[in-house]
Scaffold this motif. Structure first.
Motif, PDB file in Angstrom:
ATOM      1  N   LEU A  62      45.946  47.433  53.930  1.00 41.81           N
ATOM      2  CA  LEU A  62      45.234  46.208  53.554  1.00 41.81           C
ATOM      3  C   LEU A  62      46.186  45.202  52.915  1.00 41.81           C
ATOM      4  CD1 LEU A  62      41.726  46.095  51.947  1.00 41.81           C
ATOM      5  CD2 LEU A  62      43.566  44.730  50.958  1.00 41.81           C
ATOM      6  N   CYS A  63      47.139  45.696  52.135  1.00 40.70           N
ATOM      7  CA  CYS A  63      48.105  44.802  51.476  1.00 40.70           C
ATOM      8  C   CYS A  63      48.934  44.032  52.493  1.00 40.70           C
ATOM      9  CB  CYS A  63      49.027  45.608  50.561  1.00 40.70           C
ATOM     10  SG  CYS A  63      48.214  46.261  49.098  1.00 40.70           S
ATOM     11  N   ILE A  64      49.281  44.707  53.589  1.00 46.07           N
ATOM     12  CA  ILE A  64      50.050  44.056  54.656  1.00 46.07           C
ATOM     13  C   ILE A  64      49.219  42.940  55.283  1.00 46.07           C
ATOM     14  CG2 ILE A  64      51.159  44.378  56.896  1.00 46.07           C
ATOM     15  CD1 ILE A  64      51.768  47.271  56.028  1.00 46.07           C
ATOM     16  N   ASP A  65      47.943  43.250  55.556  1.00 45.58           N
ATOM     17  CA  ASP A  65      47.051  42.256  56.150  1.00 45.58           C
ATOM     18  C   ASP A  65      46.875  41.051  55.221  1.00 45.58           C
ATOM     19  OD1 ASP A  65      46.697  43.857  58.340  1.00 45.58           O
ATOM     20  OD2 ASP A  65      44.811  44.741  57.641  1.00 45.58           O
ATOM     21  N   PHE A  66      46.731  41.344  53.933  1.00 51.43           N
ATOM     22  CA  PHE A  66      46.531  40.255  52.976  1.00 51.43           C
ATOM     23  C   PHE A  66      47.779  39.376  52.894  1.00 51.43           C
ATOM     24  CE2 PHE A  66      46.693  38.354  48.725  1.00 51.43           C
ATOM     25  CZ  PHE A  66      45.465  37.728  48.683  1.00 51.43           C
ATOM     26  N   ASN A 124      46.504  41.848  29.507  1.00 50.10           N
ATOM     27  CA  ASN A 124      47.818  41.230  29.281  1.00 50.10           C
ATOM     28  C   ASN A 124      48.973  42.228  29.334  1.00 50.10           C
ATOM     29  OD1 ASN A 124      46.966  38.466  28.937  1.00 50.10           O
ATOM     30  ND2 ASN A 124      46.103  39.053  26.965  1.00 50.10           N
ATOM     31  N   ASP A 125      48.677  43.512  29.147  1.00 45.35           N
ATOM     32  CA  ASP A 125      49.713  44.535  29.267  1.00 45.35           C
ATOM     33  C   ASP A 125      49.972  44.926  30.719  1.00 45.35           C
ATOM     34  OD1 ASP A 125      50.076  44.616  26.542  1.00 45.35           O
ATOM     35  OD2 ASP A 125      48.821  46.390  26.221  1.00 45.35           O
ATOM     36  N   PHE A 126      49.031  44.614  31.592  1.00 44.21           N
ATOM     37  CA  PHE A 126      49.137  44.957  33.018  1.00 44.21           C
ATOM     38  C   PHE A 126      49.937  43.859  33.709  1.00 44.21           C
ATOM     39  CE2 PHE A 126      46.760  47.521  36.357  1.00 44.21           C
ATOM     40  CZ  PHE A 126      47.549  47.099  37.427  1.00 44.21           C
ATOM     41  N   GLU A 127      51.242  44.033  33.780  1.00 46.76           N
ATOM     42  CA  GLU A 127      52.111  43.002  34.346  1.00 46.76           C
ATOM     43  C   GLU A 127      52.202  43.120  35.869  1.00 46.76           C
ATOM     44  OE1 GLU A 127      55.858  43.223  32.380  1.00 46.76           O
ATOM     45  OE2 GLU A 127      55.065  42.517  30.462  1.00 46.76           O
ATOM     46  N   VAL A 128      52.260  41.976  36.533  1.00 50.08           N
ATOM     47  CA  VAL A 128      52.339  41.932  37.993  1.00 50.08           C
ATOM     48  C   VAL A 128      53.386  40.908  38.405  1.00 50.08           C
ATOM     49  CG1 VAL A 128      51.101  41.527  40.148  1.00 50.08           C
ATOM     50  CG2 VAL A 128      49.888  42.505  38.191  1.00 50.08           C
ATOM     51  N   LYS A 129      54.329  41.314  39.252  1.00 49.49           N
ATOM     52  CA  LYS A 129      55.281  40.371  39.817  1.00 49.49           C
ATOM     53  C   LYS A 129      54.596  39.619  40.959  1.00 49.49           C
ATOM     54  CE  LYS A 129      59.375  43.165  38.767  1.00 49.49           C
ATOM     55  NZ  LYS A 129      60.543  43.894  39.326  1.00 49.49           N
ATOM     56  N   PRO A 130      54.881  38.331  41.131  1.00 47.53           N
ATOM     57  CA  PRO A 130      54.210  37.530  42.164  1.00 47.53           C
ATOM     58  C   PRO A 130      54.329  38.101  43.572  1.00 47.53           C
ATOM     59  CG  PRO A 130      55.397  36.112  40.655  1.00 47.53           C
ATOM     60  CD  PRO A 130      55.795  37.518  40.308  1.00 47.53           C
ATOM     61  N   THR A 131      55.359  38.914  43.806  1.00 43.86           N
ATOM     62  CA  THR A 131      55.553  39.485  45.141  1.00 43.86           C
ATOM     63  C   THR A 131      54.867  40.836  45.310  1.00 43.86           C
ATOM     64  OG1 THR A 131      57.641  40.467  44.367  1.00 43.86           O
ATOM     65  CG2 THR A 131      57.766  38.327  45.481  1.00 43.86           C
ATOM     66  N   ASP A 132      54.301  41.369  44.241  1.00 45.23           N
ATOM     67  CA  ASP A 132      53.684  42.696  44.289  1.00 45.23           C
ATOM     68  C   ASP A 132      52.189  42.556  44.573  1.00 45.23           C
ATOM     69  OD1 ASP A 132      52.857  45.308  44.002  1.00 45.23           O
ATOM     70  OD2 ASP A 132      54.129  45.699  42.251  1.00 45.23           O
ATOM     71  N   ILE A 133      51.860  42.443  45.843  1.00 51.35           N
ATOM     72  CA  ILE A 133      50.473  42.211  46.243  1.00 51.35           C
ATOM     73  C   ILE A 133      49.586  43.393  45.885  1.00 51.35           C
ATOM     74  CG2 ILE A 133      48.975  42.006  48.282  1.00 51.35           C
ATOM     75  CD1 ILE A 133      51.062  40.130  49.467  1.00 51.35           C
ATOM     76  N   LEU A 170      49.568  36.127  41.504  1.00 56.32           N
ATOM     77  CA  LEU A 170      50.333  35.607  42.641  1.00 56.32           C
ATOM     78  C   LEU A 170      51.090  34.328  42.288  1.00 56.32           C
ATOM     79  CD1 LEU A 170      47.744  36.187  45.517  1.00 56.32           C
ATOM     80  CD2 LEU A 170      49.677  37.634  44.862  1.00 56.32           C
ATOM     81  N   ASN A 171      50.900  33.859  41.041  1.00 56.44           N
ATOM     82  CA  ASN A 171      51.596  32.676  40.519  1.00 56.44           C
ATOM     83  C   ASN A 171      51.265  31.398  41.282  1.00 56.44           C
ATOM     84  OD1 ASN A 171      53.303  31.521  38.588  1.00 56.44           O
ATOM     85  ND2 ASN A 171      55.068  31.583  39.960  1.00 56.44           N
ATOM     86  N   ARG A 172      50.021  31.308  41.734  1.00 53.95           N
ATOM     87  CA  ARG A 172      49.525  30.083  42.365  1.00 53.95           C
ATOM     88  C   ARG A 172      47.997  30.161  42.431  1.00 53.95           C
ATOM     89  NH1 ARG A 172      51.392  33.113  46.770  1.00 53.95           N
ATOM     90  NH2 ARG A 172      49.831  33.543  48.374  1.00 53.95           N
ATOM     91  N   PRO A 173      47.316  29.026  42.293  1.00 53.88           N
ATOM     92  CA  PRO A 173      45.849  29.048  42.389  1.00 53.88           C
ATOM     93  C   PRO A 173      45.425  29.409  43.811  1.00 53.88           C
ATOM     94  CG  PRO A 173      46.662  26.798  42.257  1.00 53.88           C
ATOM     95  CD  PRO A 173      47.840  27.674  42.008  1.00 53.88           C
TER      96      PRO A 173
END
Length: 368
Positions: free
Chosen positions: A23-27, A179-188, A228-231
């Protein structure tokens, strides 16, 4: 029955993230294609596209909770809060002002750190004109907060939230977790997981007397945008509204356990479908712009006003089509003038007639 919040350290949810690998690939493909499509649009069309998404989300997130607003009222509220003053009409339903303002507020502040103050502020905006609750305040009653269906005497309890006395502490834990759950913009994958959990987690606390569903879906959209660092351009609520029964059943089952693998798969799939649907809205907006550009010099002011009114209904179409009576109401003109204008639009292939006599109506000729 035991609910998730009754477990010790219940915020430590368990799940198998491999269920959303494909699903991540499709998204990634869908969101990349959509971003490229939107970036290629002229600035004016981009703004119109964003407006359509906010209107759809505002209308549908309200409909899920049984509140029905006209697109016109919601659009006027959103435009007012975007500062498009010359295009703002009178807002008849004051409650529409709140949901419209909320959409703009959240989009403009998607990258800000989430706090209890912000969530309460969102609730205050949403419920400003509600007489049943204290806007921006957590619930404080002694009665259990229960999600119930069924007639009197035959009620079915689907979920019972934590007591009001626990809400402040639970919300503080929620904010800390978020706020502790960090996500990099590229980590879908992590973006989808965090978004799925944030909605479930908040709905399980159910901190307000009313408006929890709308605020919970707002948190989900903010979470995905921030991650995702964008609206993001999508209407999650429009997809939920297509099958509310499945949404509520999935939520109900997830609130009974700390193993939320099925919930993450369900909600991530929901997000993917929302992204796919978003592409259709973008294409609709693009077709609208091309249509207006092609025919604007062939229409008088009354005809342009009526055609634009039809487009305001969005991808779902102008319900019932344009009729002489609707044209009269929109333009404050005579039936004779309305009939001539509609016949002229038909001759120019701008509208397509259907039906006869009193049943005659007109649809936009989008295939022309």
């Amino acid at each position: 029955m035991q609910y998730n919040w009754q477990n010790l350290n219940w915020e430590k949810f368990k799940f198998d993230d491999s269920v959303i690998d494909s699903l991540c690939i499709d998204f990634a493909l869908e969101t990349g294609e959509l971003k490229g499509l939107v970036d290629s649009l002229p600035t004016e069309v981009q703004q119109e596209t964003i407006l359509q998404f906010m209107i759809s989300e505002a209308v549908k997130t309200s409909e899920i909770e049984g509140e029905f607003f006209s697109r016109e009222d919601v659009m006027s509220s959103i435009k007012k809060n975007l500062g498009i003053g010359d295009a703002v009409g009178q807002i008849r339903d004051k409650k529409a002002q709140g949901i419209g303002k909320l959409m703009v507020t959240v989009r403009n502040s998607y990258s800000e750190k989430l706090t209890e103050f912000i969530i309460k502020e969102w609730h205050a905006i949403l419920m400003e004109y509600s007489k049943r609750v204290n806007p921006g305040e957590y619930r404080s009653g002694v009665e259990p907060m229960q999600i119930v269906s069924g007639s009197f005497g035959k009620e079915i309890i689907h979920f019972e939230a934590p007591p009001s006395t626990q809400v402040p502490a639970e919300m503080q834990k929620f904010i800390n977790w978020y706020n502790d759950f960090e996500v990099k913009p590229t980590d879908i994958k992590r973006a989808l997981i965090k978004t799925s959990i944030s909605h479930l987690y908040f709905e399980s606390i159910h901190p307000f007397e009313d408006g929890n569903g709308r605020i919970g879906r707002t948190i989900a959209k903010k979470c995905l945008s921030e991650s995702l660092n964008r609206p993001v351009l999508m209407s999650i609520s429009s997809t939920i509204e297509q099958n509310k029964k499945q949404y509520y059943e999935s939520l109900k089952q997830a609130q009974k356990t700390l193993d939320i693998t099925h919930w993450i798969l369900y909600f991530s799939t929901l997000i993917l479908e929302s992204q796919k649907n978003a592409k259709q809205i973008v294409l609709f907006t693009l077709n609208k712009t091309k249509f207006i550009d092609r025919f604007k010099k062939q229409m008088n002011d009354r005809q342009s006003k009526a055609v634009l009114k039809m487009f305001e209904s969005g991808i779902s179409g102008f319900q019932g089509g344009m009729t002489v009576l609707k044209y009269v109401s929109i333009n404050k003109t005579s039936r004779a003038t309305a009939t001539r204008d509609l016949q002229d639009l038909t001759i120019k292939n701008i509208l397509i007639p259907k039906g006869e006599g009193r049943n005659r109506s007109y649809d936009l000729n989008l295939l022309s």
